[in-house]
Every structure is written in structure tokens, then in C-alpha cells.
Design a protein around this motif. Structure first.
Motif, short mmCIF file in Angstrom:
data_model
loop_
_atom_site.label_atom_id
_atom_site.label_comp_id
_atom_site.label_asym_id
_atom_site.label_seq_id
_atom_site.Cartn_x
_atom_site.Cartn_y
_atom_site.Cartn_z
N PRO A 105 37.72 53.99 34.11
CA PRO A 105 37.16 54.44 35.38
C PRO A 105 37.92 53.84 36.56
N ILE A 106 38.25 54.70 37.52
CA ILE A 106 38.94 54.26 38.73
C ILE A 106 37.94 54.23 39.87
N ALA A 138 41.44 58.33 46.93
CA ALA A 138 42.42 57.73 46.03
C ALA A 138 41.81 57.49 44.66
N ALA A 139 40.55 57.09 44.62
CA ALA A 139 39.89 56.86 43.34
C ALA A 139 39.68 58.18 42.59
N ASN A 195 38.65 47.89 30.73
CA ASN A 195 38.28 47.47 32.08
C ASN A 195 38.27 48.67 33.02
N CYS A 196 37.80 48.44 34.22
CA CYS A 196 37.91 49.42 35.30
C CYS A 196 39.13 49.06 36.15
N GLU A 197 39.58 50.01 36.96
CA GLU A 197 40.66 49.74 37.89
C GLU A 197 40.24 50.21 39.28
N TYR A 198 40.99 49.77 40.28
CA TYR A 198 40.64 50.04 41.67
C TYR A 198 41.79 50.77 42.37
N ALA A 199 41.44 51.74 43.21
CA ALA A 199 42.43 52.54 43.91
C ALA A 199 42.28 52.36 45.42
N SER A 200 43.42 52.31 46.08
CA SER A 200 43.43 52.30 47.54
C SER A 200 44.47 53.29 48.03
#
Length: 460
Positions: A232-233, A245-246, A302-307
Motif C-alpha cells: 500500500p502506498i 502521488a499515492a 510494509n507500506c510505503e509513502y509517496a510525495s
């Protein structure tokens, strides 16, 4: 995050299985023995600066010579299933043509040993170790021809082992092989081209469709699926740009495979934004990719993060799930693994919700879930309580999803053994079993004992 104490004890379905997973290149060693040909990872690890500390997998865990010991340890842990991968260059040293019977014999002996121990084999047919000759001659999965070469290899393996192995996984994590190996360049074969990434992505999915057809033509009793890494982003902030972005990140990392497999198309915005690089899609491609399978394997960590980053060409996004730390630690109420990945069990629930609500609720095996920590052997024991806590949190979400309708058939912990962790070499330990790489001594960690208890009692 779901509170594991919120669950009353439940009875899992009778056919729900517990296992552990590995891959050939990460554990087997014996890369120059018994007729095995070189893979792209053999070449990649030999290049200076590619692998942390200059490590290689020439010996790895020496599983090729010690598989009987490892099966005995699986039996001690009460494992019901074992997911391993077949090394294509061990079966067909140049990827096509002549077959190496010694390689087939190894996997035949491994399969027999598992069945004698009451452990169900799950075989992955491609876990990134592309035969070097195929890559040198036509670029590996950059070329459509490789889809046919792969199907021919699959036929060879299934004709020999299909009388005993009933669960087949065509490919492991096609996005990661395509992206890390062909766009980011930190995995074999080490390319940095958007066009190569998208070709490798599309051709792997075509190869999956061809493999499903080939397996079913040989073995009516076989169950066939593909394993995807689903991540999941999440937006890095509440801004509209980061939320976009996500959403785009989810298209790139998750829906690029799921939409093709289950909806017969690639995500529209993704395809439009990368239209200059998109490979040719021939008549029948999407129908072949969408050939119905029996299950989907889910690898989740894990999850990841978008910017939003306006200056990044085409993608306009920066996606990351790793903290800069080189070891597990806590910060700001969050905690991380030795890979720098945030521990957030909710991600497991979200992946299973997405499959249930957006993709027709297919049958699922969790084919990988686990964490690396700084494990230390002290007086013959490894107290890895953080790993146990990680497993408890993530498996609680599996139980949660089962309770609301997800069709989850089993759970494989990653990994059975500490092993060669690709670009990280031997620096990161994911295993339930500690491996002393100098002596090859195996030691069951506390997490292995906990997992054995979980298998016996089938409840948290």
C-alpha cells in the motif's frame, strides 16, 4: 493496526496451511556444480560495488548439500508446507535446449524428502535467477521470445515433478524484477531504462499466462498461481498533490499487475503518462495474461509513502518505504526493521481488502511475510522477540481478513533461513533459523519456536 487481543480464539479452515519460504539463489549455493549454468545474478554479484561488503552466493546456506538437514528442521517446526524456487539455470544451463538431469534430480530428491516429512511442496518457477545466456542473447524478459523459452522450461520441470508437486507459482514478484533490475538498476541485470522496465513487466505477465496454459496441459490436478509483492502506498501528507502521488504510486506498484491479471487492462493513467515507453501490446496479450489462475500469492512486508515531486520526469512522484536507519529502532512512536521499513500491520489488512473488494476476492496464499532484525547468537540461542511481535501483528490482520470474507488458504513466513539478501548480501537476517555462514550451523531462533507453537494451536 488491529489489536491482537481483540480476537476471540478462532478455528482456522481445515485446509489453511502454515509454511515458510525461500528462493534458490538465496540459499542453494553450489553455483558451479552438477551442470548448473550461470545466472544474471552470478554475473551481477561478481561486479565490484554491486553487493554490500562484496558478498556473493557461491555458497550461501549450502542448501544444495544440506537440504535433508533443513527438511528435518522444518519437520521439527511442524511446517505443513515449504515454498522453494526451482533454479532455471540448474535445469537448463543455457535457458533453452539441453536439460540438465542432475538439476532435476536435486529437486526430485528435495520433493521426496518433503513429502516423506509430511510437508507439502510449493514450487516457484522463476525467482529472478534468469539464465545468463538468455539475457546475453536476447535481453531476458526485455524480449517476447523469453516468454516461450520460459514456457518450455516450465514444461520440462512439471513433466518430471508434477506427479508429486501440486502447487505451482509461475513467477515471484514480477514488478520487483522489472523495476529493480531494469529501471533502478540495483538488482540484476542492472539496467536504468523505463522502456526496459515496462517491457520486462509486460513480458513476465505474458510468460505467466503461457506457463499457466502449459502446466494445465500437463497436469489436471495442479493448482497454479503467481506471487505479487503488494505494498500500500500512502500519502506523505494531507496535501492534494501527495494524495495524487499515492494514488499514482498504487497504480505503478500494485495495480499494474492486478489490473492486468484480473481486469484485462493496465491502469489508464499509468499507461497514458508513460505512453512513450509502453511496449507493444499484441492481439491476445491481455487475454493470455488474464488466463484464470487458482490463487494469487501475496508477499507483503510494509507500506510505503509517496510525495509529489514536480521535477521527477513522467512519474512526478517520490515513493519510499525505507528510513535511513541501518538497524531497527524506534522513533516518534513508530518502529522499524533492520531494512529501515516501518512496521505497520494495517498494510496486510489493506492488501487483503483490496483483493477482496476490488479484484473479485480470489483465493490467496500469503507467500512471504517477515522482517529482518539484528539477530545475535548468545549461548546457543537467538532471542528475536521483535520478530515475534512483528509476526503477531501481521498474522492478526490475516485472521481479521479471514473473519470478514477473504479467502486465505495459507501463510508462509519469510524466511526459513537467514540467507543471501540480494543487494544487501548477508548483512540482513530474515530467517526463523539462524545460519552461521562460516560453519553452516543452523540454530532455531525463538521466533521459530513461537511459530511452531502457532502451527500447533492455530490461534493467537
Amino acid at each position: 493496526m488491529t489489536d491482537i487481543n481483540a480476537f476471540a480464539p478462532i478455528t482456522l479452515p481445515e485446509d489453511f496451511i502454515f509454511g515458510a519460504a525461500t528462493s534458490a539463489f538465496q540459499i542453494e549455493g553450489a553455483v558451479n556444480e552438477d551442470g548448473r549454468g550461470p545466472s544474471i545474478w552470478d554475473e551481477f554479484t561478481a561486479k565490484k560495488g554491486r553487493i554490500r561488503s562484496g558478498h556473493n552466493a557461491v555458497t550461501a546456506c549450502d542448501h544444495y548439500h544440506r537440504f535433508e538437514t533443513d527438511v528435518d528442521l522444518m519437520k521439527r517446526m511442524r511446517l505443513q508446507a515449504y515454498r522453494f524456487s526451482v533454479a532455471w539455470p540448474r535445469i537448463m544451463p543455457t535457458g533453452t535446449g539441453s536439460v540438465n538431469m542432475a538439476g532435476l534430480d536435486f529437486y526430485s530428491r528435495l520433493t521426496d524428502s518433503l513429502l516423506e516429512a509430511g510437508i507439502e511442496p510449493f514450487a516457484t518457477l522463476f525467482h529472478w535467477d534468469m539464465p545468463l545466456s538468455i539475457y546475453q542473447n536476447n535481453g531476458g524478459f526485455i524480449s517476447r521470445d523469453t516468454c516461450d523459452y520460459f514456457a518450455d522450461y516450465v514444461e520440462v520441470v512439471v513433466k518430471v515433478l508434477g506427479d508429486r508437486i501440486k502447487n505451482w507459482i509461475t513467477l515471484n514478484e514480477p514488478f520487483e524484477h522489472a523495476c529493480f533490475g531494469h529501471l533502478l538498476g540495483n538488482h540484476a541485470p542492472g539496467h536504468h531504462r523505463m522502456g526496459h522496465f515496462l517491457k520486462a513487466m509486460h513480458h513476465q505477465l505474458l510468460a505467466h499466462g503461457k506457463a499457466v496454459e502449459r502446466i494445465r496441459s500437463i497436469s489436471d490436478e495442479s493448482k497454479v498461481g503467481i506471487t505479487l509483492s503488494l505494498t500500500p502506498i500512502l500519502p506523505s501528507s494531507d496535501s492534494a498533490n501527495d494524495k495524487w502521488a499515492a494514488e499514482f504510486g498504487n497504480q505503478l506498484l500494485n495495480h499494474i499487475t492486478l489490473s492486468a491479471l484480473y481486469k484485462g487492462r493496465y491502469p489508464e493513467e499509468l499507461q497514458q503518462r508513460l505512453r512513450w515507453f509502453w511496449p507493444k501490446i499484441e492481439d491476445g496479450d491481455m487475454a493470455l495474461i488474464g488466463t484464470p489462475s487458482d490463487f494469487v500469492g501475496v508477499n507483503h512486508y510494509n507500506c510505503e509513502y509517496a510525495s509529489h515531486r514536480w521535477y521527477i520526469p513522467f512519474l512526478k512522484s517520490w515513493i519510499s518505504g525505507a528510513n535511513a536507519a541501518d538497524a531497527e529502532y524506534e522513533q516518534g512512536g513508530k518502529w522499524y526493521t533492520a531494512m529501515g521499513w516501518e512496521v505497520n500491520p494495517w498494510g496486510m489488512y489493506e492488501v487483503l481488502r483490496m483483493l477482496r473488494e476490488d479484484y473479485g476476492n480470489p483465493e490467496v496464499y500469503i507467500t512471504e511475510n517477515g522482517a529482518a532484525f539484528e539477530d545475535t547468537l548468545v549461548n546457543g540461542e537467538v532471542n528475536d522477540s521483535k520478530r515475534i511481535e512483528y509476526f503477531q501483528g501481521y498474522f492478526a490482520e490475516v485472521i481479521h481478513a479471514c473473519g470478514i470474507g477473504s479467502k486465505i488458504k495459507g501463510y508462509f513466513a519469510w524466511s526459513l533461513l537467514d540467507n543471501f539478501e540480494w543487494a544487501e548480501g548477508y548483512e540482513k537476517r530474515f530467517g526463523l533459523i539462524h545460519v552461521d555462514y562460516e560453519t553452516q550451523k543452523r540454530t532455531l531462533k525463538d521466533s521459530a519456536l513461537w511459530y511452531s507453537w502457532l502451527i500447533k494451536h492455530r490461534t493467537l
